[in-house]
Write a protein that holds these residues in place. Structure first.
Motif, PDB file in Angstrom:
ATOM      1  N   CYS A 134       1.017  -1.387   0.199  1.00  0.00           N
ATOM      2  CA  CYS A 134       0.153   0.167   0.084  1.00  0.00           C
ATOM      3  C   CYS A 134       0.526   1.211  -0.341  1.00  0.00           C
ATOM      4  O   CYS A 134       0.146   2.585   0.690  1.00  0.00           O
ATOM      5  CB  CYS A 134      -0.713   0.410   0.778  1.00  0.00           C
ATOM      6  N   GLU A 183      -0.425   4.570  -1.276  1.00  0.00           N
ATOM      7  CA  GLU A 183      -1.517   4.981  -0.283  1.00  0.00           C
ATOM      8  C   GLU A 183      -1.020   5.975   0.860  1.00  0.00           C
ATOM      9  O   GLU A 183      -0.702   5.734   1.835  1.00  0.00           O
ATOM     10  CB  GLU A 183      -2.573   3.965  -0.310  1.00  0.00           C
ATOM     11  N   ASN A 186      -2.637   5.516   4.358  1.00  0.00           N
ATOM     12  CA  ASN A 186      -2.557   3.959   4.631  1.00  0.00           C
ATOM     13  C   ASN A 186      -1.585   3.344   5.547  1.00  0.00           C
ATOM     14  O   ASN A 186      -0.068   3.360   5.136  1.00  0.00           O
ATOM     15  CB  ASN A 186      -2.444   2.375   3.667  1.00  0.00           C
TER      16      ASN A 186
END
Length: 350
Positions: free
Chosen positions: A163, A166, A169
């Motif tokens: 991730c 992101e 995140n």
């Protein structure tokens, strides 16, 4: 021969590599050129990326092609060997390999004594990707078995983020922490950062970084971390017809586009048979010269239709239409197709 032209700007490739070097000045760089350098041509890109510290591919065959072309840089085969022959080949061609599974360890133990030169190994850890790698708690046992093999040289440990593109995140921070808890510094060489981590996670810029997509001008964190990357691939196809339609006329399969007024259209010689996505949204931009036009209706196997009504200069048969490249990023086109730039770059062909 199909009508698509794909131009690769090697100076842009070198520029993007310099951006990586500036962001991670204390790291060594594996320039990732798997999948034929994301569709850009592995051998040519390897030569353009000669100032990197090494190259990364996925399977031994990709590494052999580079060695056969005279590439002498360190090469990491990320997925490592699948067979005994792969082990022999990787050692013979002086390739580093990733080891991520117990069956690979078994193969190494069975065949290490047959090697005529040492094999350099990276241990891949699964810190939260859930794909390939040993669990962190297995590292001591993996190291013990590898250290017992006199023809195997363990370079260090690597992991991959799920991730990193992101920025909000927290999973990436958890993966970094898990890796750091498992691999003490400076006991082992480390490799954590892919493109997104190079850009957005400074704490992952250690040891060897492994940039891929950013080398080709695509920024997976463009909205939050803008960079001065340059597009490397320029895809064009010729205009093969210009027609005038009247209000009520339809365009393409399924009559999904209907003219609301008199409209001039152009037919471009590229379609899903060339790797351009059939499912791309209507009104996706293309460029004729320095002006944007929109796609009308569905993409066909060998052609697509664009609106040329607003062009300042009269369109001519043979004009080059840009599908992506300078002035029209592959990321924007990928968004219109509901996918990522990686897929478009890898599937386009000529």
């Amino acid at each position: 021969m199909r009508s698509v032209t794909i131009t690769v700007d090697r100076s842009a490739l070198r520029h993007n590599l310099a951006q990586v070097r500036a962001m991670a000045p204390d790291c060594q760089i594996f320039a990732i050129i798997k999948a034929d350098a994301y569709g850009h041509g592995a051998v040519a890109c390897a030569k353009a990326l000669s100032t990197s510290d090494g190259l990364g591919v996925v399977v031994p065959g990709e590494a052999i092609a580079l060695r056969t072309a005279g590439i002498q840089m360190p090469i990491l085969v990320i997925q490592g060997p699948r067979t005994a022959t792969d082990i022999t080949i990787c050692a013979q061609y002086d390739c580093q390999v990733g080891i991520h599974a117990w069956h690979q360890l078994d193969l190494l133990e069975q065949h290490a004594t047959t090697l005529t030169r040492d094999l350099s190994v990276w241990i891949k850890l699964d810190t939260g990707m859930g794909r390939l790698g040993f669990f962190p708690e297995d590292l001591p046992r993996v190291q013990q078995r590898l250290n017992a093999l006199t023809t195997v040289n363990v370079i260090g440990c690597m992991t991959h983020f799920s991730c990193a593109d992101e920025p909000d995140n927290t999973h990436t921070s958890q993966q970094i922490a898990r890796f750091n808890q498992t691999v003490p510094t400076p006991a082992k060489t480390r490799s954590l950062a892919n493109s997104a981590a190079v850009i957005g996670w400074p704490e992952a810029r250690v040891g060897w970084v492994r940039p891929g997509i950013m080398l080709y001008g695509s920024n997976p964190l463009a909205s939050s971390h803008p960079l001065a990357l340059k597009p490397v691939m320029h895809v064009t196809a010729p205009l093969i017809a210009v027609r005038d339609l009247k209000a009520g006329d339809t365009v393409g399969y399924g009559n999904t586009w209907r003219c609301t007024q008199a409209q001039r259209i152009g037919v471009v010689a590229i379609g899903y048979g060339d790797g351009y996505p059939r499912h791309i949204a209507a009104e996706t931009p293309v460029m004729v010269g320095d002006q944007r036009c929109r796609i009308l209706g569905r993409v066909s196997m060998d052609s697509l239709v664009i609106d040329v009504s607003q062009l300042a200069v009269e369109p001519r048969i043979g004009d080059a239409v840009t599908l992506w490249g300078p002035g029209l990023s592959v990321d924007e086109v990928a968004s219109c197709a509901g996918t990522i730039s990686y897929e478009l770059l890898c599937q386009i062909r000529f």
